[in-house]
Design a protein around this motif. Structure first.
Motif, PDB file in Angstrom:
ATOM      1  N   ILE A  33       0.703  -1.031   0.061  1.00  0.00           N
ATOM      2  CA  ILE A  33      -0.106   0.080  -0.088  1.00  0.00           C
ATOM      3  C   ILE A  33       0.914   1.174   0.085  1.00  0.00           C
ATOM      4  CG2 ILE A  33      -0.286   0.072   2.605  1.00  0.00           C
ATOM      5  CD1 ILE A  33      -2.947   1.146  -0.318  1.00  0.00           C
ATOM      6  N   GLY A  34       2.082   1.113   0.636  1.00  0.00           N
ATOM      7  CA  GLY A  34       2.958   2.359   0.803  1.00  0.00           C
ATOM      8  C   GLY A  34       3.639   2.709  -0.801  1.00  0.00           C
ATOM      9  N   THR A  35       3.713   1.574  -1.518  1.00  0.00           N
ATOM     10  CA  THR A  35       4.135   1.429  -2.655  1.00  0.00           C
ATOM     11  C   THR A  35       3.034   2.497  -3.977  1.00  0.00           C
ATOM     12  OG1 THR A  35       5.561  -0.407  -2.723  1.00  0.00           O
ATOM     13  CG2 THR A  35       5.138   0.819  -4.983  1.00  0.00           C
ATOM     14  N   LEU A  36       2.114   1.884  -3.526  1.00  0.00           N
ATOM     15  CA  LEU A  36       0.859   2.681  -4.238  1.00  0.00           C
ATOM     16  C   LEU A  36       0.479   3.963  -4.029  1.00  0.00           C
ATOM     17  CD1 LEU A  36      -1.923   2.522  -5.992  1.00  0.00           C
ATOM     18  CD2 LEU A  36      -3.248   1.723  -4.110  1.00  0.00           C
ATOM     19  N   PHE A  59      -9.180   6.481  -1.472  1.00  0.00           N
ATOM     20  CA  PHE A  59      -8.874   5.354  -2.407  1.00  0.00           C
ATOM     21  C   PHE A  59      -8.126   4.415  -1.678  1.00  0.00           C
ATOM     22  CE2 PHE A  59      -6.351   3.658  -5.760  1.00  0.00           C
ATOM     23  CZ  PHE A  59      -7.107   3.030  -6.521  1.00  0.00           C
ATOM     24  N   SER A  60      -6.997   4.939  -1.149  1.00  0.00           N
ATOM     25  CA  SER A  60      -6.084   4.198  -0.597  1.00  0.00           C
ATOM     26  C   SER A  60      -6.701   3.344   0.624  1.00  0.00           C
ATOM     27  CB  SER A  60      -4.728   5.033  -0.180  1.00  0.00           C
ATOM     28  OG  SER A  60      -4.176   5.534  -0.942  1.00  0.00           O
ATOM     29  N   TYR A 173      -6.874   1.110   9.760  1.00  0.00           N
ATOM     30  CA  TYR A 173      -6.213   1.889  10.799  1.00  0.00           C
ATOM     31  C   TYR A 173      -4.439   2.133   9.984  1.00  0.00           C
ATOM     32  CZ  TYR A 173      -2.669   3.556  14.171  1.00  0.00           C
ATOM     33  OH  TYR A 173      -1.969   4.443  14.820  1.00  0.00           O
ATOM     34  N   ARG A 174      -4.230   0.996   9.613  1.00  0.00           N
ATOM     35  CA  ARG A 174      -2.648   0.841   9.147  1.00  0.00           C
ATOM     36  C   ARG A 174      -2.539   1.514   7.730  1.00  0.00           C
ATOM     37  NH1 ARG A 174       0.813   1.673  11.349  1.00  0.00           N
ATOM     38  NH2 ARG A 174       0.432   0.131  12.727  1.00  0.00           N
ATOM     39  N   LEU A 179      -0.374   6.511   5.356  1.00  0.00           N
ATOM     40  CA  LEU A 179      -0.712   7.502   4.452  1.00  0.00           C
ATOM     41  C   LEU A 179      -0.005   8.834   5.274  1.00  0.00           C
ATOM     42  CD1 LEU A 179      -4.360   7.104   3.342  1.00  0.00           C
ATOM     43  CD2 LEU A 179      -2.258   8.006   1.818  1.00  0.00           C
ATOM     44  N   ASP A 180      -0.215   8.917   6.410  1.00  0.00           N
ATOM     45  CA  ASP A 180       0.323  10.214   7.285  1.00  0.00           C
ATOM     46  C   ASP A 180       1.576  10.310   7.414  1.00  0.00           C
ATOM     47  OD1 ASP A 180      -0.128  12.355   9.290  1.00  0.00           O
ATOM     48  OD2 ASP A 180       0.879  11.083  10.776  1.00  0.00           O
TER      49      ASP A 180
END
Length: 320
Positions: A33-36, A59-60, A173-174, A179-180
């Motif tokens: 998800i970090g890559t996205l 979206f994420s 949550y993760r 994202l933050d």
């Protein structure tokens, strides 16, 4: 006593964390998800960045939750045992115990034996500040602060949301927290785009951060200073600019009896002894005590109440 599929998945996730540790980068759902997020961030429009930030967050988070839950459900349809393994693995990716303890121990060993350059190279795994000019006491403070702060965003909050809302809660949550950490800054590039993610992260951590004051203070009975933990926690919680991080860090400092400082920003535990290298093992031990207390409480709640909420989907019976 209620033994559920999600209770089994929770226990499996803990075992994975404690005995196997973090997944490899290529197999880590949070890295995916970090890559996205990174991909979308670099393609943000020059205009309407504020609105794009809301889209990025929605979206994420939605994609991470839907994809994770779909994997869990589909794997269960193939085999209940496979479903348990996949669900436990996904849940484990949302929290981290052994990595936090392990990297803290490594930095302690580096500081203890004078390997300051190695310690500075590892500190970015725990803190986002510039560590290039910090001395050993200041680096020790970074580690201890992180052991306090990460108790909320790395352990307590994802498990709290799992306890209430199941796998969707932990995954959501993760994703928000990731994202933050990637866009929730106030510099020119991120200020508008990261606004929604930063505010949502503040919101989802608001209650866990304040509950941590109570939990850390109770655990501080083990250090002999529960009242001091409460006092310092209440007094210094709002010194950091963050809405939430001051609560666990200040209470942690009070429980341990050490002064924590982010140079030129804030001091937590004023009047206590300065943080030293020798305090890091004590801080790791204290984090383990607090985490153990949290896990016992969560297990008790799940066994007695049947939580988490099943959403009408995760209604599967226990396997074993």
């Amino acid at each position: 006593m209620i033994i559920s599929f999600m209770l089994e998945a929770f226990i499996l996730a803990l075992l994975i964390d404690l005995f196997i540790g973090e997944p490899r980068t290529y197999a880590h759902p949070v890295v995916w998800i970090g890559t996205l997020i990174g991909y979308l961030k670099e393609r943000a429009p020059k205009r309407f960045r504020f609105a794009f930030g809301f889209f990025l967050m929605a979206f994420s988070v939605t994609l991470f939750v839907v994809a994770g839950c779909a994997l869990s459900i589909l794997s269960y349809m193939i085999s209940p045992v496979l479903g348990l393994l996949v669900t436990g693995y996904l849940l484990k990716s949302t929290f981290s115990l052994s990595f936090l303890w392990g990297i803290s121990r490594e930095i302690y060993e580096d500081l203890k034996y004078g390997r300051f350059d190695l310690a500075k190279a590892k500190l970015p795994a725990l803190v986002g500040r510039d560590v290039s000019k910090l001395n050993e006491g200041q680096m020790s403070s970074c580690v201890v602060e992180s052991l306090g702060e990460s108790f909320v965003d790395g352990i307590m909050a994802p498990l709290l949301y799992f306890t209430l809302f199941g796998l969707p809660g932990a995954l959501a949550y993760r994703a928000i927290n990731t994202l933050d950490s990637m866009v929730g800054y106030k510099d020119e590039k991120h200020r508008e785009m990261g606004f929604a993610s930063a505010k949502m992260d503040d919101l989802v951590n608001y209650i866990p951060a304040r509950l941590s004051l109570l939990l850390i203070s109770v655990a501080a009975i083990a250090t002999g200073h529960p009242l001091r933990a409460v006092k310092i926690g209440l007094r210094d919680a709002r010194k950091p600019p963050s809405t939430n991080s001051g609560f666990p860090m200040a209470t942690f400092a009070g429980g341990l009896g050490v002064r924590l400082e982010k140079l030129n920003y804030y001091v937590l535990g004023e009047g206590l002894k300065p943080c030293a290298v020798s305090d890091i093992p004590r801080a790791i031990w204290f984090n383990r005590i607090i985490s153990a207390l949290l896990l016992v409480i969560i297990l008790a709640i799940m066994v007695m109440t049947g939580l988490p909420f099943d959403w009408g989907v995760f209604t599967w019976p226990a396997i074993y």
